[in-house]
Design an enzyme around this catalytic site. Structure first.
Site, PDB file in Angstrom:
ATOM      1  N   TYR A  33      79.508  50.002  13.372  1.00 38.96           N
ATOM      2  CA  TYR A  33      78.199  50.622  13.545  1.00 38.96           C
ATOM      3  C   TYR A  33      78.319  51.961  14.255  1.00 38.96           C
ATOM      4  O   TYR A  33      79.380  52.314  14.783  1.00 38.96           O
ATOM      5  CB  TYR A  33      77.257  49.694  14.314  1.00 38.96           C
ATOM      6  CG  TYR A  33      77.514  49.590  15.806  1.00 38.96           C
ATOM      7  CD1 TYR A  33      78.641  48.939  16.307  1.00 38.96           C
ATOM      8  CD2 TYR A  33      76.625  50.146  16.727  1.00 38.96           C
ATOM      9  CE1 TYR A  33      78.859  48.853  17.679  1.00 38.96           C
ATOM     10  CE2 TYR A  33      76.846  50.050  18.094  1.00 38.96           C
ATOM     11  CZ  TYR A  33      77.962  49.402  18.561  1.00 38.96           C
ATOM     12  OH  TYR A  33      78.187  49.318  19.910  1.00 38.96           O
ATOM     13  N   ARG A  52      83.911  59.348  13.628  1.00 41.62           N
ATOM     14  CA  ARG A  52      84.285  58.097  14.302  1.00 41.62           C
ATOM     15  C   ARG A  52      84.054  56.895  13.380  1.00 41.62           C
ATOM     16  O   ARG A  52      84.843  55.948  13.358  1.00 41.62           O
ATOM     17  CB  ARG A  52      83.493  57.921  15.597  1.00 41.62           C
ATOM     18  CG  ARG A  52      83.893  56.661  16.356  1.00 41.62           C
ATOM     19  CD  ARG A  52      83.290  56.590  17.731  1.00 41.62           C
ATOM     20  NE  ARG A  52      81.838  56.481  17.693  1.00 41.62           N
ATOM     21  CZ  ARG A  52      81.044  56.518  18.765  1.00 41.62           C
ATOM     22  NH1 ARG A  52      81.572  56.670  19.969  1.00 41.62           N
ATOM     23  NH2 ARG A  52      79.737  56.420  18.647  1.00 41.62           N
ATOM     24  N   ARG A  99      81.292  31.833   2.773  1.00 45.72           N
ATOM     25  CA  ARG A  99      81.996  31.922   4.056  1.00 45.72           C
ATOM     26  C   ARG A  99      83.460  31.488   3.950  1.00 45.72           C
ATOM     27  O   ARG A  99      83.766  30.357   3.551  1.00 45.72           O
ATOM     28  CB  ARG A  99      81.286  31.062   5.099  1.00 45.72           C
ATOM     29  CG  ARG A  99      81.868  31.241   6.490  1.00 45.72           C
ATOM     30  CD  ARG A  99      81.168  30.384   7.527  1.00 45.72           C
ATOM     31  NE  ARG A  99      81.704  30.657   8.856  1.00 45.72           N
ATOM     32  CZ  ARG A  99      82.852  30.144   9.320  1.00 45.72           C
ATOM     33  NH1 ARG A  99      83.568  29.345   8.562  1.00 45.72           N
ATOM     34  NH2 ARG A  99      83.282  30.457  10.528  1.00 45.72           N
ATOM     35  N   HIS A 101      87.265  32.925   6.138  1.00 50.61           N
ATOM     36  CA  HIS A 101      87.702  33.960   7.076  1.00 50.61           C
ATOM     37  C   HIS A 101      88.293  35.177   6.363  1.00 50.61           C
ATOM     38  O   HIS A 101      87.929  36.308   6.641  1.00 50.61           O
ATOM     39  CB  HIS A 101      88.726  33.401   8.074  1.00 50.61           C
ATOM     40  CG  HIS A 101      88.101  32.586   9.167  1.00 50.61           C
ATOM     41  ND1 HIS A 101      87.365  31.456   8.923  1.00 50.61           N
ATOM     42  CD2 HIS A 101      88.103  32.755  10.508  1.00 50.61           C
ATOM     43  CE1 HIS A 101      86.928  30.959  10.063  1.00 50.61           C
ATOM     44  NE2 HIS A 101      87.360  31.730  11.042  1.00 50.61           N
ATOM     45  N   LYS A 146      84.491  50.733  16.765  1.00 49.04           N
ATOM     46  CA  LYS A 146      83.087  50.478  17.097  1.00 49.04           C
ATOM     47  C   LYS A 146      82.579  49.355  16.200  1.00 49.04           C
ATOM     48  O   LYS A 146      81.846  49.578  15.225  1.00 49.04           O
ATOM     49  CB  LYS A 146      82.245  51.760  16.956  1.00 49.04           C
ATOM     50  CG  LYS A 146      80.920  51.675  17.716  1.00 49.04           C
ATOM     51  CD  LYS A 146      80.313  53.034  17.917  1.00 49.04           C
ATOM     52  CE  LYS A 146      78.904  52.975  18.484  1.00 49.04           C
ATOM     53  NZ  LYS A 146      78.799  52.434  19.833  1.00 49.04           N
ATOM     54  N   GLU A 179      85.356  50.797  31.056  1.00 47.20           N
ATOM     55  CA  GLU A 179      84.153  51.582  30.745  1.00 47.20           C
ATOM     56  C   GLU A 179      82.935  50.720  31.011  1.00 47.20           C
ATOM     57  O   GLU A 179      83.061  49.593  31.487  1.00 47.20           O
ATOM     58  CB  GLU A 179      84.195  52.068  29.287  1.00 47.20           C
ATOM     59  CG  GLU A 179      84.245  50.938  28.270  1.00 47.20           C
ATOM     60  CD  GLU A 179      84.378  51.426  26.826  1.00 47.20           C
ATOM     61  OE1 GLU A 179      83.983  52.564  26.529  1.00 47.20           O
ATOM     62  OE2 GLU A 179      84.872  50.636  26.004  1.00 47.20           O
ATOM     63  N   LEU A 203      86.102  52.626  23.945  1.00 50.27           N
ATOM     64  CA  LEU A 203      85.554  53.306  22.779  1.00 50.27           C
ATOM     65  C   LEU A 203      85.729  54.820  22.954  1.00 50.27           C
ATOM     66  O   LEU A 203      85.474  55.333  24.054  1.00 50.27           O
ATOM     67  CB  LEU A 203      84.053  52.995  22.667  1.00 50.27           C
ATOM     68  CG  LEU A 203      83.394  53.585  21.424  1.00 50.27           C
ATOM     69  CD1 LEU A 203      83.723  52.731  20.209  1.00 50.27           C
ATOM     70  CD2 LEU A 203      81.891  53.680  21.603  1.00 50.27           C
TER      71      LEU A 203
HETATM   72  N1  PLP Z   1      81.479  52.641  25.415  1.00 51.01           N
HETATM   73  C1  PLP Z   1      80.880  51.605  24.792  1.00 51.01           C
HETATM   74  C2  PLP Z   1      81.461  50.234  24.936  1.00 51.01           C
HETATM   75  C3  PLP Z   1      79.738  51.809  24.015  1.00 51.01           C
HETATM   76  O1  PLP Z   1      79.152  50.779  23.390  1.00 51.01           O
HETATM   77  C4  PLP Z   1      79.192  53.115  23.912  1.00 51.01           C
HETATM   78  C5  PLP Z   1      77.993  53.381  23.114  1.00 51.01           C
HETATM   79  O2  PLP Z   1      77.384  52.511  22.571  1.00 51.01           O
HETATM   80  C6  PLP Z   1      79.828  54.159  24.600  1.00 51.01           C
HETATM   81  C7  PLP Z   1      80.973  53.890  25.333  1.00 51.01           C
HETATM   82  C8  PLP Z   1      79.303  55.561  24.536  1.00 51.01           C
HETATM   83  O3  PLP Z   1      79.571  56.104  23.279  1.00 51.01           O
HETATM   84  P1  PLP Z   1      78.714  57.311  22.698  1.00 51.01           P
HETATM   85  O4  PLP Z   1      78.859  58.425  23.679  1.00 51.01           O
HETATM   86  O5  PLP Z   1      79.379  57.604  21.400  1.00 51.01           O
HETATM   87  O6  PLP Z   1      77.318  56.839  22.583  1.00 51.01           O
END
Ligand code: PLP
Length: 286
Positions: A33, A52, A99, A101, A146, A179, A203
Site C-alpha cells: 500500500y 516506493r 485459499r 498459501h 510497505k 521507528e 520503512l
Molecule cells: N514508518 C512506518 C512504519 C510507517 O507506517 C510510515 C507511514 O505510514 C512511515 C514510517 C512514514 O512514511 P511516509 O513518510 O512515507 O509517510
C-alpha cells in the site's frame, strides 16, 4: 466511509466497493500500500510514492502491475473527490484465488484507492508537540516493504492511544529504536541530528527522505545511527516524520519530558523547511 472509492478500474459508490472473501490481501495480508497527501488541490510527492510502490511490488514478487495505470487511477480518483487537502490510500493485493498459501503468478491484482478529507486525521495531532510511549518492535524482518501486514503496528499504536498519547516508538530486541508505529523517528543529541539507518528494520519514509534533503540544503549534517533506548531518552529533541504527521515534535516520552519539554530549535527549523517545500509544491527528487 471514504469520500471517493476506486476499485479495479472504476470509481464506484462506496456500497458497491466490495472485495472477495478469497482476496489474498484479506486472507494473508498479501498486499502492499501507499498513503499520500494532497495540498491545495495537488498530489504531493506522487513520483516518490510510485517509486516506493514499485520497490514494494518487486520485493513481494508481484510483477503484473502497470505503474502508469496506477498513477492515472490515483489522479482520476483524486480529481473525482474535489478535496483540496486529502489523504489518498492505495492498496494493491495479489488478487483472488481459493485459499492456499503459495500464490499463482497469473492473478489479476486487486487495486483499491480511497480519498478522504485530511481534516479529521490532522485534528488529533498537535504539531506543537505530542507525547509518545515506547513499545516492543514485534515486526518481521522486512519492514522496508510497505506491506499491509500491520498487526504489530496496529497493536503498538493502540497501546499508545490506550495511554492517551499519539505514537508508539518501537524498540527492537537489542533495545534500539527503530521507528514509530506509523512514522519515522529523528532525534538531536549534542546538537547533532540523527535518524535510524535505512535498511530492512525500517520503512524508507518519503517524509524522512524529504527531511534528509532539507537538512542537507540547510547545512545541517544528518547522521544515520542506531540508538539504544537509554541514550535516546537523553536526546534534547525528538520528532516524528510522516505523510500525515509531517514534522511533529515529541515532547514527552513514557511520561518524562524530552529535552526542555518543548519543541526544540532543529525540529522547528525542519518543520518550517518542510512546510516551505509543501507551500512551494517542491517535491522533485533531488
Ligand atoms: N514508518 C512506518 C512504519 C510507517 O507506517 C510510515 C507511514 O505510514 C512511515 C514510517 C512514514 O512514511 P511516509 O513518510 O512515507 O509517510
Amino acid at each position: 466511509m471514504p469520500d471517493v472509492v476506486y476499485l479495479n478500474g472504476r470509481i464506484v459508490p462506496p456500497s458497491e466497493a466490495v472485495i472477495s472473501v478469497n482476496d489474498r490481501g484479506f486472507l494473508f495480508g498479501d498486499s502492499v500500500y501507499e498513503v499520500l497527501r494532497s495540498y491545495g488541490g495537488r498530489l504531493w510527492a506522487l513520483n516518490r510514492h510510485l517509486r516506493r510502490l514499485a520497490r514494494s511490488l518487486a520485493a513481494i514478487d508481484l510483477h503484473t502491475v502497470d505503474l502508469e495505470e496506477v498513477r492515472a487511477a490515483i489522479e482520476e480518483t483524486y480529481r473525482a473527490s474535489s478535496l483540496p487537502d486529502a489523504v489518498v490510500y492505495l492498496q494493491i493485493t495479489r488478487g483472488v484465488a481459493p485459499r492456499a498459501h503459495a500464490y499463482p503468478r497469473d492473478l489479476q491484482p486487486t487495486v483499491v484507492i480511497t480519498v478522504r478529507d485530511v481534516a479529521p486525521a490532522l485534528a488529533s495531532i498537535d504539531f506543537d508537540g505530542v507525547a509518545a510511549v515506547t513499545a516492543p518492535d514485534l515486526r518481521w524482518r522486512r519492514c522496508d516493504i510497505k506491506s499491509t501486514n500491520l498487526l504489530p503496528n496496529v497493536l503498538a499504536k493502540t497501546r499508545a492511544h490506550d495511554h492517551g498519547v499519539d505514537e508508539a516508538i518501537l524498540i527492537d530486541a537489542e533495545e534500539c529504536v527503530t521507528e514509530g508505529s506509523s512514522t519515522s523517528v529523528f532525534w538531536v543529541a549534542q546538537n547533532r541530528l540523527f535518524t535510524t539507518p535505512a535498511g530492512p528494520e525500517i520503512l524508507p519514509g518519503i517524509t524522512r527522505e524529504l527531511i534528509a534533503e532539507i537538512a542537507r540544503e540547510e547545512g545541517i549534517p544528518l547522521l544515520a545511527e542506531r540508538v539504544r533506548l537509554d541514550q535516546f531518552r537523553r536526546a534534547s529533541e525528538v520528532f516524528l516524520a510522516g505523510t500525515v504527521h509531517e514534522v511533529c515534535p515529541v515532547i514527552r516520552l513514557d511520561d518524562a519530558p524530552v529535552g526542555s519539554g518543548r519543541a526544540g530549535p532543529l525540529t522547528l527549523q525542519l518543520q518550517k523547511g518542510y512546510r516551505a517545500r509543501v507551500a512551494a509544491g517542491d517535491d522533485e527528487l533531488r
